[in-house]
Motif scaffolding. Sequence first.
Motif, short mmCIF file in Angstrom:
data_model
loop_
_atom_site.label_atom_id
_atom_site.label_comp_id
_atom_site.label_asym_id
_atom_site.label_seq_id
_atom_site.Cartn_x
_atom_site.Cartn_y
_atom_site.Cartn_z
N VAL A 28 26.81 38.83 41.79
CA VAL A 28 27.30 37.47 41.95
C VAL A 28 28.67 37.31 41.28
CG1 VAL A 28 26.82 35.02 41.58
CG2 VAL A 28 24.95 36.58 42.13
N LEU A 29 28.84 37.90 40.11
CA LEU A 29 30.16 37.88 39.47
C LEU A 29 31.18 38.56 40.36
CD1 LEU A 29 31.82 37.20 36.90
CD2 LEU A 29 31.39 39.57 36.19
N THR A 30 30.81 39.69 40.95
CA THR A 30 31.71 40.39 41.86
C THR A 30 32.14 39.48 43.00
OG1 THR A 30 30.71 42.53 41.33
CG2 THR A 30 31.91 42.36 43.42
N HIS A 31 31.21 38.76 43.58
CA HIS A 31 31.52 37.84 44.68
C HIS A 31 32.50 36.75 44.22
CE1 HIS A 31 30.97 35.29 48.19
NE2 HIS A 31 30.64 34.30 47.39
N VAL A 32 32.21 36.15 43.07
CA VAL A 32 33.07 35.07 42.57
C VAL A 32 34.48 35.59 42.29
CG1 VAL A 32 33.46 33.49 40.64
CG2 VAL A 32 31.17 33.71 41.61
N LEU A 33 34.58 36.73 41.61
CA LEU A 33 35.90 37.24 41.24
C LEU A 33 36.69 37.76 42.42
CD1 LEU A 33 35.28 38.94 37.78
CD2 LEU A 33 36.04 36.61 38.30
N HIS A 34 36.00 38.30 43.43
CA HIS A 34 36.71 38.71 44.63
C HIS A 34 37.34 37.51 45.34
CE1 HIS A 34 34.71 42.92 45.26
NE2 HIS A 34 35.58 42.89 44.28
N ARG A 35 36.65 36.40 45.35
CA ARG A 35 37.22 35.19 45.95
C ARG A 35 38.43 34.70 45.15
NH1 ARG A 35 32.49 31.01 47.30
NH2 ARG A 35 34.28 29.89 48.15
N VAL A 36 38.31 34.75 43.85
CA VAL A 36 39.42 34.33 43.01
C VAL A 36 40.63 35.24 43.21
CG1 VAL A 36 40.21 34.14 40.61
CG2 VAL A 36 37.98 33.18 41.28
N THR A 37 40.40 36.55 43.18
CA THR A 37 41.53 37.48 43.28
C THR A 37 42.18 37.48 44.65
OG1 THR A 37 39.98 39.31 43.75
CG2 THR A 37 40.67 39.01 41.46
N SER A 38 41.43 37.11 45.68
CA SER A 38 42.05 37.04 47.01
C SER A 38 43.17 36.00 47.03
CB SER A 38 41.00 36.72 48.08
OG SER A 38 40.52 35.39 47.93
N LEU A 39 43.01 34.93 46.25
CA LEU A 39 44.07 33.93 46.13
C LEU A 39 45.14 34.37 45.14
CD1 LEU A 39 41.92 30.66 46.10
CD2 LEU A 39 43.22 31.60 48.00
N GLU A 40 44.71 34.97 44.03
CA GLU A 40 45.67 35.39 43.01
C GLU A 40 46.67 36.39 43.57
OE1 GLU A 40 46.09 34.25 40.12
OE2 GLU A 40 44.23 33.35 39.38
N MET A 41 46.23 37.29 44.44
CA MET A 41 47.14 38.29 44.97
C MET A 41 48.15 37.68 45.93
SD MET A 41 46.64 40.86 43.25
CE MET A 41 47.72 42.03 44.08
N ARG A 42 47.81 36.58 46.56
CA ARG A 42 48.82 35.87 47.35
C ARG A 42 49.87 35.24 46.44
NH1 ARG A 42 45.96 32.33 51.99
NH2 ARG A 42 44.75 31.54 50.23
N HIS A 43 49.42 34.72 45.30
CA HIS A 43 50.38 34.21 44.32
C HIS A 43 51.31 35.33 43.88
CE1 HIS A 43 47.17 31.02 42.96
NE2 HIS A 43 47.47 30.93 44.23
N ALA A 44 50.73 36.50 43.57
CA ALA A 44 51.52 37.64 43.13
C ALA A 44 52.52 38.08 44.19
CB ALA A 44 50.60 38.80 42.75
N ALA A 45 52.10 38.05 45.45
CA ALA A 45 52.99 38.47 46.54
C ALA A 45 54.22 37.57 46.63
CB ALA A 45 52.23 38.47 47.87
N TYR A 46 54.00 36.28 46.44
CA TYR A 46 55.13 35.35 46.47
C TYR A 46 56.08 35.61 45.30
CZ TYR A 46 57.74 31.04 45.73
OH TYR A 46 58.75 30.13 45.52
N TYR A 47 55.52 35.68 44.10
CA TYR A 47 56.34 35.95 42.92
C TYR A 47 57.12 37.25 43.07
CZ TYR A 47 54.48 32.43 39.60
OH TYR A 47 54.18 31.28 38.93
N ALA A 48 56.42 38.32 43.48
CA ALA A 48 57.05 39.64 43.54
C ALA A 48 58.16 39.68 44.57
CB ALA A 48 56.00 40.70 43.86
N GLY A 49 57.96 39.05 45.71
CA GLY A 49 59.00 39.02 46.73
C GLY A 49 60.24 38.29 46.24
N GLN A 50 60.01 37.14 45.59
CA GLN A 50 61.13 36.38 45.04
C GLN A 50 61.84 37.17 43.94
OE1 GLN A 50 62.34 33.01 45.45
NE2 GLN A 50 61.31 33.10 47.43
N ALA A 51 61.04 37.79 43.06
CA ALA A 51 61.62 38.56 41.96
C ALA A 51 62.45 39.72 42.49
CB ALA A 51 60.51 39.08 41.05
#
Length: 267
Positions: free
Chosen positions: A156-179
């Motif tokens: 269940v923790l795996t499920h919750v954190l996978h959902r969280v990280t799916s959004l976090e990596m989109r945040h990272a993609a935006y930051y990294a592209g801009q950087a």
Amino acid sequence: MQFMAFDYGPYTRGTARRGDGVDYDVFRRQPLSPGGLRCLRHLCDLCHPHDLLVAPAHTEPTDTAILTRWIYEKDWHREALAKVLTAHNVPTGTPPATAAPCRIGRRGRRGPARWALRHGVSGDDATAIRMTWGAINEWMTHSCYHRLVLREEHPVLTHVLHRVTSLEMRHAAYYAGQAHDRLAHSARVRRLTRFALRHFWAPADAARMPRVETSHLMRYLLADEAGWQEIRQLDDRIERLPGLAGLGLVRRALRRYGVVDPSTRRA
């Protein structure tokens, strides 16, 4: 490694908050380990968009739309992790009462926006530093989530954190592209960004958290060989950004918390 352009349209039109559907009572019957729970408590407190809230306003409407949505998503992340903690009868919202006060000196005390203001850096230079800092923080948080999933092996923790990280990596993609684009454009920006990271960056929002809690997070998740492999990959990713080759940022930061490469100990 290529940093792909971020696709603004689908992201800003999507639904930021999805229905939960998670049976958090499972954690009452199958709790996390004490060490893993302590890490999750720390990571929950990181789900607050401090740097987004103090960042200067952007002139591009797409930037404003994305950053506004992130605040909403960060709150959803915090809420999901808080539900896991509540199922363990762990309070949220304040630093752990048993933790010692944070004594980190000037290093890591400021986020990128505050550092830039203090040192008279503004405009595009400040934005480049903040975007680079943001990408690194998102990548670091993702690494911590990934390691926590592997350490706990809780479905269940795996499920919750996978959902969280799916959004976090989109945040990272935006930051990294801009950087990447901003660093590639200016040697001055590369020098300022490298200096700011080398002298003031610290992992896992160490400025707000008691040092003992940050130290536990780093030791529990990253002190073994598998954790250091994660960190090597993270440093490699950081060093692919223009001007950051050879920085060794995360490895040096971990050593300040007494976390050393296991292969070095064997040598």
